[in-house]
Motif scaffolding. Structure first.
Motif, PDB file in Angstrom:
ATOM      1  N   UNK C 445       8.909   0.347   2.359  1.00  0.00           N
ATOM      2  CA  UNK C 445       8.426   1.358   1.410  1.00  0.00           C
ATOM      3  C   UNK C 445       7.387   2.263   2.077  1.00  0.00           C
ATOM      4  N   UNK C 450       7.052   5.808   0.351  1.00  0.00           N
ATOM      5  CA  UNK C 450       7.069   5.531  -1.080  1.00  0.00           C
ATOM      6  C   UNK C 450       5.778   4.834  -1.493  1.00  0.00           C
ATOM      7  N   UNK C 451       5.045   4.356  -0.517  1.00  0.00           N
ATOM      8  CA  UNK C 451       3.813   3.618  -0.770  1.00  0.00           C
ATOM      9  C   UNK C 451       2.959   3.849   0.460  1.00  0.00           C
ATOM     10  N   UNK C 452       1.644   3.884   0.318  1.00  0.00           N
ATOM     11  CA  UNK C 452       0.886   3.946   1.569  1.00  0.00           C
ATOM     12  C   UNK C 452       0.442   2.539   1.963  1.00  0.00           C
ATOM     13  N   UNK C 454      -2.283   1.014   2.572  1.00  0.00           N
ATOM     14  CA  UNK C 454      -3.356   0.324   1.873  1.00  0.00           C
ATOM     15  C   UNK C 454      -2.860  -0.282   0.548  1.00  0.00           C
ATOM     16  N   UNK C 455      -2.044   0.474  -0.145  1.00  0.00           N
ATOM     17  CA  UNK C 455      -1.463  -0.050  -1.381  1.00  0.00           C
ATOM     18  C   UNK C 455      -0.528  -1.222  -1.100  1.00  0.00           C
ATOM     19  N   UNK C 458      -2.546  -4.291  -0.496  1.00  0.00           N
ATOM     20  CA  UNK C 458      -3.057  -4.844  -1.742  1.00  0.00           C
ATOM     21  C   UNK C 458      -1.942  -5.559  -2.517  1.00  0.00           C
ATOM     22  N   UNK C 459      -0.756  -4.952  -2.520  1.00  0.00           N
ATOM     23  CA  UNK C 459       0.373  -5.548  -3.237  1.00  0.00           C
ATOM     24  C   UNK C 459       0.791  -6.862  -2.580  1.00  0.00           C
TER      25      UNK C 459
END
Lengths: 474, 474, 474
Positions: C445, C450-452, C454-455, C458-459
């Motif tokens: 992703x 679709x996501x950076x 850092x996110x 965290x996920x």
């Protein structure tokens, strides 16, 4: 989390492209060729009134949250109350609207990996020119920026339709609708884009509904035909299809519990209809009649040329309490398995090779792509594989669609992308997502030497031009 | 489009390999090791007469288009009339044949992304040595080159079987067939390759057919056994299986509406059989009998050792008008969902662990790979996961197959590739596609450190040698 | 093959990561952040006695082969007799045990591409510190090394639970169980980790079982409640749930033929119950009662707060002869298709939005992820998408799961990984596989913008910490 709020919102030009640098560069070139082509939107739910009256949009929440079931259903799943989001027509005051927008921002991590995340960020960045990420710390500032933009004439529906370069936009309309907004658009010399109605007769084909007698009476009134008999009912449907067509309609759209078809003889159909008008139909008769009427709709299509689109098998209003409080279409329509091969056989046996007949098959049961829909579209000249629809209109689902349909049906038996949305602001983002994904898919074929780049380029262009035009007779 | 016609046809050595350079280089090495190994074709539809009589092939259209439903069904979907393609035995004169070939070229873009495109280009390039791409501007020239090659003795079936290095080729034969071509091949000292019949009794197991009495009479005649009674019927089937085996058969092949099995007691089976011979069987009895006969076929297999292959759940002859005009197997057999776990339980409960029993399960409903077939093959020593078959015998479907079956059943409970084709010229292309895809799949496992390259190499070789030989007892 | 035996066993740090170097480096960083976090195991089958009594493990075969149906079913499919592997409680002497281990080594190639291969190598390398690959030439040496390790106190269950850093371990327990091992663990000051029971009432909810009268009598005894009446039966179930909860239970676990639910009125439920206690219930009544009891279990869950997990649709004991000789759970439980949307509607209509109710839906029919489970979890605050389970708990199946569920339900409506295993030694390997695959999925992703990162980070951390804790109320 402040870190996130601090980083700017940047829409990477390579988003959704394959990671491999070689494939990515092919995808880029393909996307480059289609990125700026006009949008053809042959199926969706934008109210025609918005364009007819060029109504300014309201506040950010009523534009981006309250009407978008993709957004509010996942918030609901996270524990947010639907009433706090303005769902179901409950209007929110300024403070409530701002609070709803903050609730979205608070729960934004729940949308990671979803298409809503992609669409929303595209809207924020591309449509509204927002430079900040959605975050609880930026929610208010973003809310204000959107509100400010919405006050400007550049953000009225017509201006946006021009800016988005939407060549054709189909709405979805009730057969008894007077279509006055469509007529107004046709008669307005200042409006040069194309907005067309779509004939959506579902409830008029379901004699098991308690309100069926009332519905067919309304239909008769709209058509100026007495619907007291089956023949009158058929004539009224034909008349309304004609009226829709006169205002530019190119298709009829159908969603029932299944796509089983059945041709009753006229006497039996008339007998069931007569019972239904008296409110005395039983479930088996009602089902048989509805299945018969799908065949009738196909018959009419072979005569008047309207394209027929089917998207079956959704359990509507799964949660009764939510339905009772907020109404239909409020995020709890849940798909189930369905069957096309045997169900559609009676219809296709009659009309599958009828000249000019087009039948577009959508599904929420993706197992049928390779097993049923692609094989049907790979033989019948009338059948088109519908683009992935709702719950499947996301990057990986669209890749699975191409992977499942292409090898049997190729690209030229597919329908082109439909956005199926009421979220007007998201239309460019949705089409862009589709273009990116098809570019990526084609680039992969090029990388595997299954296609050369020139062919891929031609196909990418066809997918957004000739293919939807042919499928939907535009 | 002239550009396409001008560019040469080049078959890239890396086609179908993963795009990532590292994975690709592993795939290349694996493919290198299997590329030139002999072809084992344990299930297909090449007429044995072609090899027995070494019949020269006819014109390009009757070789490449008229008998290939993959090709003509997609042309039909594009609006081409089947009669213009020589489908269903209608013979075409030279001008018509040439015109049909041009129709294929005109609609060639419709095949982008399909395996037919891959196979056809491989045939043109590798088998016929054509250096031009198929295009409306090159169609005539390509037609002429193919026609010229076909006139040469190098393009006769036996020469090609040698050139293609087909070690074993199984045909599909009717139980009442006299197998004279197979006998001729066995008795021909000049023929050193192996061509074997396959016992395909479907219609003799369906007492609901109107022609069942006639069929079992024919079967009795072929077997020299009176089929007036159930016992005679069973004895006749056993006798014909013996006759097939004597001519080299290794398997029986079965395709019915489902794979539900049911063991009737002999009195009930005999009673239904007696009704059926009188033409008085009802649908429920006919279905029960057919399901019972699948169990009987398995019972015979445990005695005579023929491998049993099942490929159920196709709606045959979906479009009546096409069937009536062009006959069966003309592109409109459409799959539907099916069930193996509960349906096969009675059969497997009896014979699932019987020594020497082999049951190969094919499917067109790919949802059953991970859910049912791989778990069955992962427990029962008799069950093999059949390679992807028709509508699924394409690159992405084959990748999905490996992805769905391997994690539960590994590689050694799968069957090896079958080409299932009548298109003799495409056999090497089909096996090469399969070898490329398995090399690619294994290379991916190596890249993810799930397998080391030496093991992958051994597995790749096993997939085209020991695995099909063990599965089909060759 | 000697070559394989000679090469050392090396567990590559990049295993299961994407091949593309760019994506791989993201995956590495994500995995780095979660690799050493404690294991939360909210559903599995480790016997609590092992930890309560800190029983030393036996020989390598009885530890790694005899109880692991993933291992022995595939050996059985390869023709190995179950009795030679010590399946079903048959104890093996030293020579037999060593021979069984050698049989595994001999057939080790059959496991290529399976998760068992991954888990076993991880256990050998990471848990036992074995430096050799499993091979017929190394089998004896490896056997000896494992046996030696098992004799050391470091390889006792409690020491391993510490070493594996298992924060919570849920067992699966019978409602009539006295839970004495759980009580002992609670009362043991030397034991500081958390082991909790799980309420698994399946057979007490199936009045069609021949032993139902005996079962409910046992249940009554365990609960100290007279189960002669329906009310008593309900009270006994409630009482046992309370007792489980008192010993730390957080969930009840349910597996029936389907997940159809049905709310009977109490009189009808009482009537069927009374018949059942007399052994006079018919199949339709028994099914209705079981479906009703699922609703009752949900009702109890809304009161006592136990999380409810469902994993339906397995044909248990498919091969009768194996069941009769070796007992239940011996490798021949085979999945079939199932349905959640309509089946669960009555239950969700009542309790789908009940505060605190958690319903985790597992499936072996992966077609329902995108079609039914993710849409349900994307609306109902109570519904969680269960992690892939048995036959699907493997790399590609897990990727398909994320690909099918994420776009509709995101990450935060999924359950976190469950290992569902009795194979204690494999728990770290299973969780590590899951962490690697989620890191890889998230890295993809990131690569597609679709996501950076850092996110994603965290996920990834949430997936192994907050998500399972929230889902299972830990």
């Amino acid at each position: 989390m402040t870190a996130t709020a601090d980083r700017p919102l940047v829409l990477d030009p390579d988003r959704l492209f394959p990671a491999d640098p070689g494939v990515r560069s092919v995808a880029r070139r393909l996307h480059e060729a289609v990125r700026d082509l006009p949008i053809i939107s042959p199926h969706g739910h934008v109210p025609p009134q918005w364009l007819a009256e060029d109504v300014p949009f309201g506040d950010p929440t009523s534009l981006l949250i309250s009407p978008d079931h993709y957004i509010y259903r996942l918030l609901h799943a996270q524990g947010v109350a639907l009433e706090d989001l303005g769902v179901g027509g409950g209007s929110l005051d300024e403070a409530q609207s701002r609070r709803a927008f903050r609730l979205l921002a608070e729960h934004w991590p729940a949308f990671r990996g979803t298409p809503s995340r992609f669409w929303m960020e595209s809207e924020l960045g591309d449509v509204f020119g927002i430079g900040q990420r959605l975050h609880v710390d930026t929610a208010d500032a973003i809310y204000d920026q959107i509100a400010e933009r919405l006050a400007s004439p550049d953000y009225r529906p017509r201006a946006l339709m021009d800016r988005f370069d939407i060549e054709v936009l189909a709405t979805t309309d009730d057969p008894a609708d007077d279509l006055r907004h469509h007529a107004a658009l046709r008669d307005d010399p200042a409006f040069t884009r194309r907005v067309v109605p779509t004939f959506r007769p579902d409830r008029y084909l379901e004699p098991g509904r308690a309100d069926f007698p009332q519905l067919v009476a309304d239909l008769g009134r709209a058509a100026g035909v007495d619907t007291g008999t089956y023949r009158g009912y058929i004539a009224a449907l034909e008349e309304r299809r004609r009226a829709f067509k006169a205002l530019g309609a190119v298709s009829s759209d159908h969603s029932h519990a299944d796509v089983v078809t059945l041709a009753l003889d006229e006497a039996e159909a008339a007998r069931i209809y007569a019972s239904a008008v008296r409110g005395e139909v039983n479930e088996a008769e009602a089902t048989a009649f509805r299945r018969h009427m799908l065949v009738e709709m196909a018959r009419m299509a072979t005569e008047d040329g309207l394209v027929m689109t089917l998207h079956p098998a959704v359990h509507r209003n799964h949660h009764t309490a939510t339905f009772e409080r907020f109404g239909a279409d409020t995020g709890h329509d849940i798909p189930y398995a369905t069957e096309f091969t045997r169900g559609l056989q009676p219809l296709l046996d009659r009309f599958g090779t009828a000249p000019g007949f087009h039948l577009v098959l959508f599904t929420l049961d993706e197992t049928v792509y390779s097993r049923e829909i692609a094989p049907l579209a790979g033989f019948y000249p009338s059948v088109y594989v519908g683009a992935p629809w709702w719950f499947l209109d996301a990057p990986e689902a669209i890749r699975r669609f191409r992977g499942a349909a292409t090898e049997t049906a190729g690209f030229y038996r597919t329908s082109g992308f439909i956005d199926d949305t009421r979220a007007f602001m998201s239309i460019p983002a949705r089409h862009d997502m589709s273009r990116r994904l098809d570019s990526a898919y084609l680039a992969q074929l090029v990388a595997e030497h299954r296609l050369d780049e020139e062919e891929a380029l031609e196909t990418a262009v066809d997918i957004v031009t000739t293919i939807p035009r042919k499928t939907f007779k535009l």
